[in-house]
Design a protein around this motif. Structure first.
Motif, PDB file in Angstrom:
ATOM      1  N   THR A  26       0.705  -1.222   0.064  1.00 34.03           N
ATOM      2  CA  THR A  26      -0.004  -0.077  -0.027  1.00 34.03           C
ATOM      3  C   THR A  26       0.796   1.110   0.095  1.00 34.03           C
ATOM      4  O   THR A  26       0.207   2.327  -0.367  1.00 34.03           O
ATOM      5  CB  THR A  26      -0.925   0.087   1.215  1.00 34.03           C
ATOM      6  OG1 THR A  26      -0.056   0.224   2.268  1.00 34.03           O
ATOM      7  CG2 THR A  26      -1.587  -1.255   1.453  1.00 34.03           C
TER       8      THR A  26
ATOM      9  N   ARG B 203       1.420   3.018   2.577  1.00 42.71           N
ATOM     10  CA  ARG B 203       0.887   3.911   3.516  1.00 42.71           C
ATOM     11  C   ARG B 203       1.750   3.794   4.730  1.00 42.71           C
ATOM     12  O   ARG B 203       1.894   2.776   5.295  1.00 42.71           O
ATOM     13  CB  ARG B 203      -0.322   3.616   3.566  1.00 42.71           C
ATOM     14  CG  ARG B 203      -1.404   3.995   2.649  1.00 42.71           C
ATOM     15  CD  ARG B 203      -2.819   3.408   2.978  1.00 42.71           C
ATOM     16  NE  ARG B 203      -3.248   3.836   4.227  1.00 42.71           N
ATOM     17  CZ  ARG B 203      -4.654   3.571   4.699  1.00 42.71           C
ATOM     18  NH1 ARG B 203      -5.430   2.884   3.793  1.00 42.71           N
ATOM     19  NH2 ARG B 203      -4.930   4.182   5.771  1.00 42.71           N
TER      20      ARG B 203
ATOM     21  N   HIS C  51      -9.182  -8.354   5.663  1.00 43.44           N
ATOM     22  CA  HIS C  51      -8.577  -7.547   4.565  1.00 43.44           C
ATOM     23  C   HIS C  51      -8.389  -8.510   3.522  1.00 43.44           C
ATOM     24  O   HIS C  51      -7.020  -8.558   3.099  1.00 43.44           O
ATOM     25  CB  HIS C  51      -7.384  -6.859   5.099  1.00 43.44           C
ATOM     26  CG  HIS C  51      -7.594  -5.957   6.272  1.00 43.44           C
ATOM     27  ND1 HIS C  51      -8.317  -4.648   6.257  1.00 43.44           N
ATOM     28  CD2 HIS C  51      -7.355  -5.996   7.528  1.00 43.44           C
ATOM     29  CE1 HIS C  51      -8.336  -4.204   7.402  1.00 43.44           C
ATOM     30  NE2 HIS C  51      -7.686  -4.969   8.216  1.00 43.44           N
TER      31      HIS C  51
ATOM     32  N   GLN D  63      -9.707  13.762  -4.952  1.00 39.51           N
ATOM     33  CA  GLN D  63     -10.285  12.303  -4.942  1.00 39.51           C
ATOM     34  C   GLN D  63     -10.581  11.967  -6.374  1.00 39.51           C
ATOM     35  O   GLN D  63     -10.211  10.801  -6.761  1.00 39.51           O
ATOM     36  CB  GLN D  63     -11.264  12.161  -3.970  1.00 39.51           C
ATOM     37  CG  GLN D  63     -11.200  12.174  -2.506  1.00 39.51           C
ATOM     38  CD  GLN D  63     -12.126  12.283  -1.689  1.00 39.51           C
ATOM     39  OE1 GLN D  63     -13.268  12.718  -1.943  1.00 39.51           O
ATOM     40  NE2 GLN D  63     -11.879  11.810  -0.410  1.00 39.51           N
TER      41      GLN D  63
ATOM     42  N   ARG E  76      -9.761   7.677  -4.771  1.00 39.21           N
ATOM     43  CA  ARG E  76     -10.141   8.033  -3.464  1.00 39.21           C
ATOM     44  C   ARG E  76      -9.028   7.272  -2.459  1.00 39.21           C
ATOM     45  O   ARG E  76      -8.691   7.900  -1.407  1.00 39.21           O
ATOM     46  CB  ARG E  76     -11.504   7.357  -2.830  1.00 39.21           C
ATOM     47  CG  ARG E  76     -12.665   8.241  -3.036  1.00 39.21           C
ATOM     48  CD  ARG E  76     -13.853   7.423  -2.630  1.00 39.21           C
ATOM     49  NE  ARG E  76     -14.940   8.406  -2.384  1.00 39.21           N
ATOM     50  CZ  ARG E  76     -15.007   9.032  -1.525  1.00 39.21           C
ATOM     51  NH1 ARG E  76     -14.172   9.044  -0.342  1.00 39.21           N
ATOM     52  NH2 ARG E  76     -15.961  10.159  -1.418  1.00 39.21           N
ATOM     53  N   GLU E  77      -8.511   6.293  -2.924  1.00 42.27           N
ATOM     54  CA  GLU E  77      -7.566   5.339  -2.024  1.00 42.27           C
ATOM     55  C   GLU E  77      -6.112   6.180  -2.215  1.00 42.27           C
ATOM     56  O   GLU E  77      -5.631   5.670  -1.420  1.00 42.27           O
ATOM     57  CB  GLU E  77      -7.475   3.980  -2.654  1.00 42.27           C
ATOM     58  CG  GLU E  77      -6.631   3.773  -4.222  1.00 42.27           C
ATOM     59  CD  GLU E  77      -7.571   4.220  -5.278  1.00 42.27           C
ATOM     60  OE1 GLU E  77      -8.645   4.732  -5.203  1.00 42.27           O
ATOM     61  OE2 GLU E  77      -7.107   4.030  -6.371  1.00 42.27           O
ATOM     62  N   ASN E  78      -6.197   7.266  -3.261  1.00 44.23           N
ATOM     63  CA  ASN E  78      -4.790   7.776  -3.033  1.00 44.23           C
ATOM     64  C   ASN E  78      -4.782   9.179  -2.263  1.00 44.23           C
ATOM     65  O   ASN E  78      -3.892  10.034  -2.424  1.00 44.23           O
ATOM     66  CB  ASN E  78      -4.227   8.037  -4.255  1.00 44.23           C
ATOM     67  CG  ASN E  78      -3.934   6.876  -4.866  1.00 44.23           C
ATOM     68  OD1 ASN E  78      -3.141   5.962  -4.181  1.00 44.23           O
ATOM     69  ND2 ASN E  78      -4.311   6.371  -6.218  1.00 44.23           N
TER      70      ASN E  78
ATOM     71  N   ASP F 185      -4.628   9.122   9.788  1.00 45.32           N
ATOM     72  CA  ASP F 185      -3.883   8.920   8.699  1.00 45.32           C
ATOM     73  C   ASP F 185      -2.950  10.113   8.705  1.00 45.32           C
ATOM     74  O   ASP F 185      -1.558   9.856   8.305  1.00 45.32           O
ATOM     75  CB  ASP F 185      -4.440   8.690   7.300  1.00 45.32           C
ATOM     76  CG  ASP F 185      -5.046   7.382   7.112  1.00 45.32           C
ATOM     77  OD1 ASP F 185      -4.344   6.386   7.592  1.00 45.32           O
ATOM     78  OD2 ASP F 185      -6.267   7.179   6.851  1.00 45.32           O
TER      79      ASP F 185
END
Ligand SMILES: Cc1cc2nc3c(=O)[nH]c(=O)nc-3n(C[C@H](O)[C@H](O)[C@H](O)COP(=O)(O)OP(=O)(O)OC[C@H]3O[C@@H](n4cnc5c(N)ncnc54)[C@H](O)[C@@H]3O)c2cc1C
Ligand code: SF4
Ligand code: SF4
Lengths: 446, 462
Positions: free
Chosen positions: A52, A54, A388, B12, B17-19, B26
């Protein structure tokens, strides 16, 4: 095999927590948290982060979030909890951490604290508190599932032993699964050998839930191997789950209850070693149980420490305790190739990685090939796969690419959960690769 | 947070959206980097999945008045990626991680900015080529971060640092326009030396999208050696002697007794813990004779300068052990106390003995535990202060000692930072190293290239 860990975890109070109590509980982890120097080296090892990219998915980010919740920078336990559970507890980060942060310990305790605040949810309560502690109820439910599974399973292409389950798509999604207990279980007569051959030890055999309910072939193979090598053994009747899934879900109390039941079950008979074909169970007994030794006393504490000291996965029991000889077989390039996947619970948690390879290299009917990145996590992580799946599958695909790069006919491993994951990915990608436990291959060759 | 919801939706739609991240938890995970500094969360985090979208996202963010901080792996030690106050965006290069080309004929690589340093090193090695810059963080650091901080490493003495390998780069300016500079040729004088300007720019002038990096043929012979000393001065004299003696080792590293003891305690590899200091040296090349000759020269110089023993391990395992010790130094120190503060002041090589002495004095004065190791051959030492960042009294002494280190380095004609960068941590010291006019010149340059003052504005020069 690494020694059972002496590092005990702090004693935490049971029962539900309010926000302030949660923060206070997390602050008891401060001495572990402060060791993280935010160097980011854990990024290189984390399978979730590499999928990911992240920061909240890597150890550094999650440790910071725990610290934020502990010290009031964040007041949203739900959001922190979500991110804490985007983690396989694979320990890859910990292996790579220059500062020696006890990352998985922090995560496990933090999960248990956030669960005390948020509650477990009805389904987990039912499974963890009602079914798993009752071996007979669990077995009855498994029998029912076995009986009714046929109409649900659709042949999936790829490996003939895996199926898709269209009717259960809301629960199982695109997953490919094996038939429950497709192989016959061990015969009644083979379940115990009261006395070992002279000079050899007697083992308490702990099958593990997945072999017990899904892959009885692994149990049969293990018992055959133990018998052939002259070890005595019995299977404790009142055994229950090792508790690892509960620990990872944050149910510390439920985990401790299962451990306690197991400790009692293992006192049924006298034995020298605990042996299990499941990498995760081995790591639970040897590494995780003793971390919680502060919660036990008296007879229980004695049993717990004895088991932690003397628990072995089946492959290292053969090579280290029984000192069985596994001479390498001649390398015939025409033989079908077998490749090995290191389960995190065996390699990273217990430091066992040579033993299964020694056995595989001795098989006369197979040619062993080392896959690149064999130690990389397969992405299953138990409950992680359930919560997940897409992410889990993405990690599995990377694993698959590594494994098939050496063109194997068989992929062997030592953890039944990893087996489920590998079967799923091979089946969905249409690879004709059979997934087997190392012990099964060895038993077949006898 | 006053970031407008329509701008968020815009991002977005643009990036998926996931980025785009806006949830507080977060954002908090981008509030810090490798520096020991107070965290500050951004208002939004953007992870463009392609270079084209990077430019477009940057344009919109700049137009929307967001302060912008580009972030690679976030391993820098100067706070260079801590977001700015006010409405701010962090732009991640994590998904821009393709090695686009390894050119074996003309010896260069073309990479996106998020490529991990060690990945380029390994990819080049597959074809017998060599990308030398090797910061200690190379398994995670990104090439974009390396260029923006001009990262160095263990091989600096012979092979130089990141800037010596940057042939060309493309970046987006404040309007999101693509600027191309440098080239794939060894020589290039078209236009200004923009790659030079962008090197060590710490995200204050634009955001890189593509890097052209020089590769070398990989040397086929290496020899490692260690030299052990009774006192630090003799080790430092040896360093000066080697350099004056016209030999150029690839690596010339220093460890003091504190480091030797820490590593030995952690990994029991048989280091001389009674020694005051040790040098770790590696020579490389393409011919046995040359490499052996260099090693012999170095041995004599070390001996002449008082080395108790000079060892030239023959076996690969012993060699590995030496470098394991060096790589294990920071980790071993880090395990002694809860926190470490890693400094980076650099002096001309001949002043290394004086600098070591100053560090020792400061540690005594501020009653702090300090281990010093580093790239002695580059005059670039890393005095590492062991402390507990939770103890305000102790941490105040740490800050005083850090100021003392800067002061000492400047007095010895050195610089605040050899490779870790200025960031927020050292910005206030910049004028001391240079002068007011230099700061004003730099700010004028910045003003022209960043008219709204949004590019990582609290870093570098303020
Ligand atoms: C344990 C440890 C050891 C280290 N050892 C060394 C060492 O030996 N030598 C050394 O030099 N450094 C070292 N460092 C520091 C650091 O790792 C390096 O400076 C590295 O270059 C930072 O890369 P990064 O990808 O983490 O960049 P980041 O920390 O993410 O960013 C650094 C700077 O680059 C800017 N930036 C990032 N990407 C871009 C882009 N695409 N366009 C424009 N600007 C950008 C950022 O805005 C920031 O100003 C070490 C750090 C640690 C934690
Ligand atoms: S590697 Fe260890 S010390 Fe470094 S950031 Fe990760 S957890 Fe923290
Ligand atoms: S335990 Fe595994 S998944 Fe979890 S943070 Fe560490 S490396 Fe990532």
């Amino acid at each position: 095999m690494s020694a059972p860990s002496g590092e005990k975890l702090p004693l935490l109070k049971d029962g539900p927590l309010a926000l302030e109590g949660l923060a206070r509980g997390l602050r008891t982890l401060d001495d572990m948290l402060v060791r993280c120097m935010r160097c980011g080296f854990c990024q290189a090892a984390c399978p979730v982060y590499l999928a990911t990219m992240r920061e909240a998915d890597v150890a550094r980010g999650k440790l910071a979030l725990v610290e934020n919740l502990a010290f009031g920078l964040s007041r949203d336990p739900d959001a922190v909890n979500d991110r804490l559970h985007r983690c396989l507890l694979c320990g890859s980060c910990e292996k790579n951490c220059p500062s020696g942060v006890r990352i998985t310990d922090v995560f496990i305790l933090a999960r248990s604290l956030t669960a005390s605040y948020l509650g477990l949810g009805p389904l987990k309560r039912l499974v963890f508190r009602q079914i798993l502690p009752r071996p007979r109820l669990f077995e009855t439910l498994a029998r029912v599932a076995r009986f009714f599974q046929r109409p649900f399973l659709r042949p999936a292409g790829g490996d003939p032993r895996t199926f898709s389950v269209p009717l259960l798509r809301p629960v199982l999604g695109e997953r490919r699964v094996p038939r429950l207990a497709a192989d016959p279980p061990p015969g009644e007569e083979s379940l115990r050998i009261p006395r070992a051959a002279r000079g050899l030890p007697r083992a308490a055999f702990f099958p593990g839930c997945v072999p017990d309910k899904i892959f009885p072939g692994i149990v049969r193979a293990s018992l055959k191997v133990l018998a052939r090598h002259g070890a005595g053994f019995f299977i404790p009747r009142e055994r229950v789950c090792c508790g690892l899934p509960l620990l990872s879900a944050g149910d510390r109390e439920g985990f401790l209850r299962l451990v306690k039941r197991n400790l009692r079950a293992f006192r049924e008979e006298k034995f020298d070693y605990l042996v299990t074909p499941c990498a995760s169970c081995a790591s639970a007994v040897r590494v995780y149980w003793p971390r919680f030794s502060a919660y036990f006393a008296g007879e229980d504490l004695k049993s717990l420490l004895f088991l932690a000291e003397n628990a072995y996965d089946a492959t290292s029991f053969l090579t280290r305790v029984l000192k069985a000889d596994f001479p390498p077989s001649p390398k015939d390039p025409a033989l079908p190739r077998v490749v090995y996947h290191d389960p995190c619970h065996l390699r990273k948690s217990l430091g066992v990685f040579e033993e299964p390879r020694i056995i595989l290299k001795s098989l006369p009917g197979h040619l062993y090939r080392e896959a690149p990145g064999a130690e990389r996590c397969c992405g299953n992580g138990g409950s992680f796969n359930l919560a997940h799946y897409d992410l889990s599958f993405q990690i599995a695909r990377r694993k698959r690419a590594d494994l098939i790069s050496v063109s194997p006919r068989v992929a062997a491993t030592t953890c039944p959960a990893c087996m489920l994951q590998l079967m799923d990915v091979f089946s969905r990608e249409g690879d004709a690769v059979e997934v087997r436990h190392v012990i099964e291959l060895y038993a077949d060759s006898m | 947070m006053t970031l407008s919801p329509s701008l968020v939706r815009d991002f977005q739609k643009l990036l998926g959206r996931e980025n785009v991240f806006t949830e507080r938890e977060d954002l908090l995970s981008y509030a810090f980097d490798g520096a020991v500094l107070p965290p500050r969360a951004p208002s939004i985090v953007l992870m463009p999945p392609s270079v084209e979208l990077l430019g477009e996202a940057l344009r919109r963010a700049y137009e929307g008045g967001l302060a912008l901080t580009a972030r690679g792996a976030g391993t820098n030690l100067s706070g260079a990626t801590i977001p700015e106050p006010g409405d701010s965006a962090v732009i991640l290069t994590g998904k821009l991680n393709r090695i686009l080309e390894i050119n074996q004929n003309d010896l260069y690589a073309v990479c996106e900015p998020g490529v991990v340093t060690a990945d380029l090193f390994r990819k080049a090695a597959e074809t017998g080529l060599f990308y030398p810059p090797d910061p200690g963080s190379m398994e995670v650091s990104t090439l974009g971060g390396n260029v923006a901080l001009n990262a160095g490493g263990l091989r600096g003495l012979k092979y130089g640092v990141t800037k010596d390998y940057l042939m060309g780069l493309e970046f987006f300016d404040w309007r999101g326009r693509l600027i191309k500079s440098g080239s794939r040729t060894v020589k290039c004088v078209s236009g200004y030396n923009l790659p030079g300007l962008m090197t060590a720019s710490e995200g204050t002038l634009g955001v890189f999208s593509r890097l052209i990096l020089k590769l070398l043929p990989a040397p086929s012979r290496t020899l490692s050696m260690t030299a052990v000393y009774n006192n630090v001065a003799e080790a430092a004299e040896s360093v000066a002697g080697i350099i004056a003696g016209r030999v150029l080792p690839a690596t010339l590293e220093f460890m003091d007794q504190k480091c030797l003891k820490a590593v030995e305690a952690a990994s029991k590899i048989g280091l001389p813990t009674e020694a005051a200091a040790m040098l770790l040296i590696e020579v490389d090349g393409f011919y046995d004779e040359q490499v052996r000759g260099d090693a012999e020269k170095i041995r004599l110089i070390c001996r002449k300068n008082g080395a108790l023993a000079v060892d030239l391990p023959e076996s690969q395992t012993e060699r590995d052990r030496i470098w394991e010790a060096r790589r294990g130094t920071l980790p071993a120190l880090a395990r002694l106390r809860p926190s470490v503060v890693l400094e980076d002041a650099t002096v001309p090589r001949s002043r290394v003995p004086e600098m070591l002495e100053a560090v020792g004095r400061l540690a005594l004065k501020h009653r702090l535990e300090v281990g010093t190791f580093g790239h002695a051959g580059d005059g670039n030492l890393h005095p590492t202060i062991l402390c507990d960042r939770r103890d305000p009294k102790e941490f105040k002494r740490v800050e005083e000692m850090v100021d003392g280190i800067f002061e000492a380095a400047l007095k010895l004609d050195g610089t605040l930072s050899g490779e870790h960068g200025i960031g927020v941590a050292k910005a206030k010291w910049m004028e001391k190293e240079t002068n007011r006019a230099t700061i004003e010149f730099s700010l004028a340059l910045r003003g022209a290239l960043d008219p709204s003052g949004l590019f990582n504005f609290g870093k570098k020069v303020v």
